[in-house]
Design a protein around this motif. Structure first.
Motif, short mmCIF file in Angstrom:
data_model
loop_
_atom_site.label_atom_id
_atom_site.label_comp_id
_atom_site.label_asym_id
_atom_site.label_seq_id
_atom_site.Cartn_x
_atom_site.Cartn_y
_atom_site.Cartn_z
N ALA A 62 -3.80 8.96 -12.28
CA ALA A 62 -5.05 8.21 -12.27
C ALA A 62 -5.68 8.21 -10.87
N ALA A 63 -4.84 8.07 -9.85
CA ALA A 63 -5.36 8.06 -8.47
C ALA A 63 -5.95 9.42 -8.12
N ARG A 64 -5.28 10.49 -8.54
CA ARG A 64 -5.82 11.83 -8.26
C ARG A 64 -7.19 12.01 -8.90
N GLU A 65 -7.31 11.61 -10.14
CA GLU A 65 -8.59 11.79 -10.84
C GLU A 65 -9.70 10.98 -10.18
N ARG A 66 -9.37 9.78 -9.70
CA ARG A 66 -10.38 8.97 -9.01
C ARG A 66 -10.83 9.63 -7.71
N MET A 67 -9.95 10.40 -7.09
CA MET A 67 -10.26 11.02 -5.81
C MET A 67 -11.23 12.20 -5.93
N VAL A 68 -11.25 12.85 -7.07
CA VAL A 68 -11.98 14.12 -7.19
C VAL A 68 -13.47 13.99 -6.84
N PRO A 69 -14.22 13.05 -7.40
CA PRO A 69 -15.65 12.98 -7.04
C PRO A 69 -15.85 12.73 -5.54
N ALA A 70 -15.01 11.90 -4.93
CA ALA A 70 -15.15 11.62 -3.51
C ALA A 70 -14.86 12.87 -2.67
N VAL A 71 -13.83 13.62 -3.04
CA VAL A 71 -13.51 14.85 -2.31
C VAL A 71 -14.65 15.85 -2.43
N ARG A 72 -15.22 16.00 -3.60
CA ARG A 72 -16.31 16.95 -3.79
C ARG A 72 -17.53 16.58 -2.96
N ARG A 73 -17.82 15.28 -2.86
CA ARG A 73 -18.95 14.85 -2.02
C ARG A 73 -18.65 15.05 -0.54
N TRP A 74 -17.39 14.88 -0.17
CA TRP A 74 -16.98 14.94 1.23
C TRP A 74 -16.96 16.36 1.78
N ALA A 75 -16.51 17.31 0.96
CA ALA A 75 -16.29 18.68 1.43
C ALA A 75 -17.61 19.42 1.66
#
Length: 253
Positions: A80-93
Motif C-alpha cells: 500500500a505504501a509503494r502504491e501511494r508513492m507512485v504519483p509523488a515519484v512521477r511528479r518529482w522526477a
C-alpha cells in the motif's frame, strides 16, 4: 538540449552516502563532475519463477528537489505504501520509465540479457537522454557488449546507445533516484502479476507475485508450469532452483 560528457562505459565509484535513508548526496556529487542528468536504475523480479523481469529508471537534474518523504528501497515498503508513492515519484522526477522482459524472453536469452533488454526498453521510452546511469549492485548488467543483437529485440530500433554506467552496492538504500526507480518497477510488475492472476488463479500470483512461495510451488507440482513461467528454470519443473534464482524466496525481492 542535453549536454553529454565523455566518460568510460563504466564510470568511477561514486561517493557513498552517510545517510541512513536515501538522499541526493551521491547524485549531487556526480552532477558536480559534469553529469547533469542522472538516471537511477533498479530491477525487480530477477528471482521470480513467473512473469517478467522489470527495470525502473528515474532521471533527476540539478533542479530536482529532495525526494518525497517516505521513498526508499521498495522491499522496505508495504504494498500500500509503494502504491501511494507512485504519483509523488512521477511528479518529482525529471523523467521516468519502466521496461520489462517477458518469461519467454528470459527463457530465450537468459536472465542477464533479459535484464539488459528490460533496461534498454526503459531507457528507450525516456524523453531525455541521461548523462550517467547509477545502477544498484556491483555488476554492470546494463552495458551490452553485443548491442546490435539486443537492438533486434527492442521495440524502438532507433533507441540511443547505453549511457555510461556506475555501479553502487545498496544504491537502492542510499540514492533517492535508485530507490524511486525501485518503487516504480515494483508497483508496475506487481500490478501485472495481479492482472495475470485471474487467468491462472491456482498459482495465487495476486499473493506471491510469481515468486517461489509455498503456495506457488505446490501449484507447480499439482498443475505444472504455464506459458508465463520461466520454463528454462529447473524449479518451474519441480527441480532445485538454478543458481540465478537462489534468492527467490522473498515475495518482495
Amino acid at each position: 538540449m542535453t549536454t553529454r560528457t565523455t566518460a568510460r562505459r563504466t564510470a568511477h565509484r561514486p561517493v557513498p552516502s552517510r545517510s541512513s535513508k536515501p538522499s541526493l548526496r551521491v547524485e549531487r556529487s556526480l552532477q558536480r563532475e559534469g553529469y547533469r542528468l542522472i538516471a537511477g536504475m533498479d530491477e525487480v523480479g530477477r528471482g521470480a519463477l513467473a512473469g517478467p523481469v522489470s527495470v525502473g529508471v528515474v532521471v533527476i537534474d540539478e533542479h530536482t528537489r529532495t525526494v518525497p518523504q517516505g521513498v526508499k528501497d521498495s522491499k522496505l515498503l508495504s504494498p500500500a505504501a509503494r502504491e501511494r508513492m507512485v504519483p509523488a515519484v512521477r511528479r518529482w522526477a525529471t523523467d521516468y520509465a519502466v521496461g520489462h522482459a517477458s518469461a519467454q524472453e528470459i527463457d530465450e536469452i537468459g536472465i542477464m540479457a533479459a535484464l539488459r533488454l528490460a533496461g534498454t526498453r526503459a531507457l528507450a521510452t525516456l524523453r531525455v537522454i541521461p548523462d550517467l546511469v547509477v545502477l544498484d549492485g556491483n555488476h554492470d548488467w546494463l552495458t551490452d557488449p553485443e548491442r546490435e543483437g539486443l537492438l533486434a529485440l527492442v521495440d524502438d530500433a532507433d533507441a540511443p546507445g547505453t549511457p555510461p554506467v556506475t555501479t553502487m552496492i545498496k544504491a537502492d538504500m542510499k540514492c533517492s533516484s535508485v530507490a524511486a526507480a525501485s518503487v516504480l518497477a515494483k508497483v508496475e510488475r506487481d500490478g501485472m502479476l495481479v492482472a495475470f492472476h485471474d487467468d491462472f488463479p491456482h498459482y495465487n500470483w495476486a499473493g506471491n507475485k510469481g515468486y517461489s512461495a509455498p503456495d506457488h510451488l505446490a501449484a507447480l507440482v499439482a498443475h505444472g508450469p504455464c506459458e508465463l513461467h520461466r520454463r528454462s528454470w529447473r524449479r518451474c519443473n519441480g527441480e532445485a532452483p538454478p543458481q540465478e534464482s537462489t534468492t527467490a524466496g522473498s515475495v518482495d525481492a
